[in-house]
Design a protein around this motif. Sequence first.
Motif, PDB file in Angstrom:
ATOM      1  N   UNK A 105       0.863  -1.180   0.000  1.00 42.80           N
ATOM      2  CA  UNK A 105       0.000   0.000   0.000  1.00 42.80           C
ATOM      3  C   UNK A 105       0.897   1.226   0.000  1.00 42.80           C
ATOM      4  N   UNK A 106       0.667   2.133  -0.944  1.00 38.72           N
ATOM      5  CA  UNK A 106       1.492   3.328  -1.072  1.00 38.72           C
ATOM      6  C   UNK A 106       0.907   4.518  -0.340  1.00 38.72           C
ATOM      7  N   UNK A 107      -0.378   4.740  -0.542  1.00 39.32           N
ATOM      8  CA  UNK A 107      -1.023   5.880   0.100  1.00 39.32           C
ATOM      9  C   UNK A 107      -2.520   5.647   0.131  1.00 39.32           C
ATOM     10  N   UNK A 108      -3.183   6.521   0.854  1.00 38.41           N
ATOM     11  CA  UNK A 108      -4.633   6.472   0.935  1.00 38.41           C
ATOM     12  C   UNK A 108      -5.158   7.883   0.752  1.00 38.41           C
ATOM     13  N   UNK A 109      -6.062   8.039  -0.199  1.00 41.34           N
ATOM     14  CA  UNK A 109      -6.699   9.323  -0.452  1.00 41.34           C
ATOM     15  C   UNK A 109      -8.175   9.144  -0.106  1.00 41.34           C
ATOM     16  N   UNK A 110      -8.583   9.677   1.038  1.00 40.89           N
ATOM     17  CA  UNK A 110      -9.928   9.425   1.522  1.00 40.89           C
ATOM     18  C   UNK A 110     -10.046   7.956   1.859  1.00 40.89           C
ATOM     19  N   UNK A 111     -11.027   7.284   1.252  1.00 38.07           N
ATOM     20  CA  UNK A 111     -11.191   5.842   1.467  1.00 38.07           C
ATOM     21  C   UNK A 111     -10.447   5.016   0.418  1.00 38.07           C
ATOM     22  N   UNK A 112      -9.915   5.687  -0.592  1.00 36.87           N
ATOM     23  CA  UNK A 112      -9.255   4.997  -1.696  1.00 36.87           C
ATOM     24  C   UNK A 112      -7.800   4.705  -1.353  1.00 36.87           C
ATOM     25  N   UNK A 113      -7.459   3.438  -1.432  1.00 37.29           N
ATOM     26  CA  UNK A 113      -6.078   3.010  -1.179  1.00 37.29           C
ATOM     27  C   UNK A 113      -5.388   2.743  -2.509  1.00 37.29           C
TER      28      UNK A 113
END
Length: 152
Positions: free
Chosen positions: A129-137
């Motif tokens: 997992x690189x990052x999470x934007x809101x609920x989007x991983x």
Amino acid sequence: MEENLLSAPALYISYFLKQNRIEYYDRMTEVRRTGNYEQWILFFLRALADSAEDAIRTIDRLSALHEKNEAILKQNVSKKQMGTLSKLYSYLEAHPILEVKKTAESIGISYNAAARAVAVLVEKDILKQQKQVGKTRIYSYAAYLEILRGDM
């Protein structure tokens, strides 16, 4: 490509030319000034040879990574789960950065099936997992990207 071993050209000559841009410009100037094409041809042949060697190393590393991960995927996985994992893994090699919803749509599986398959790939240390934007991983196939970047 002629033997159908590659589906697309694999030489990245522009990288060599960028790395050797001063010599590249000097040799092009020499051609314009004196018409000395021989030195340009020798330089370009060196670019082809170096690019081909680099492509072979990269392809060998990607093939080894593929085989290693294929073996990892087969460990402790049900036949039903293996079908989804195989689809996802094939997609991953063409799209090494992914988001579950778009991936599910692209490979024609449910969001839940894609999320479970991604979780297995994360657990098996194939995806990260690189990052999470809101609920989007956002996940990446880091080892694959490292090889393409020449980090290995």
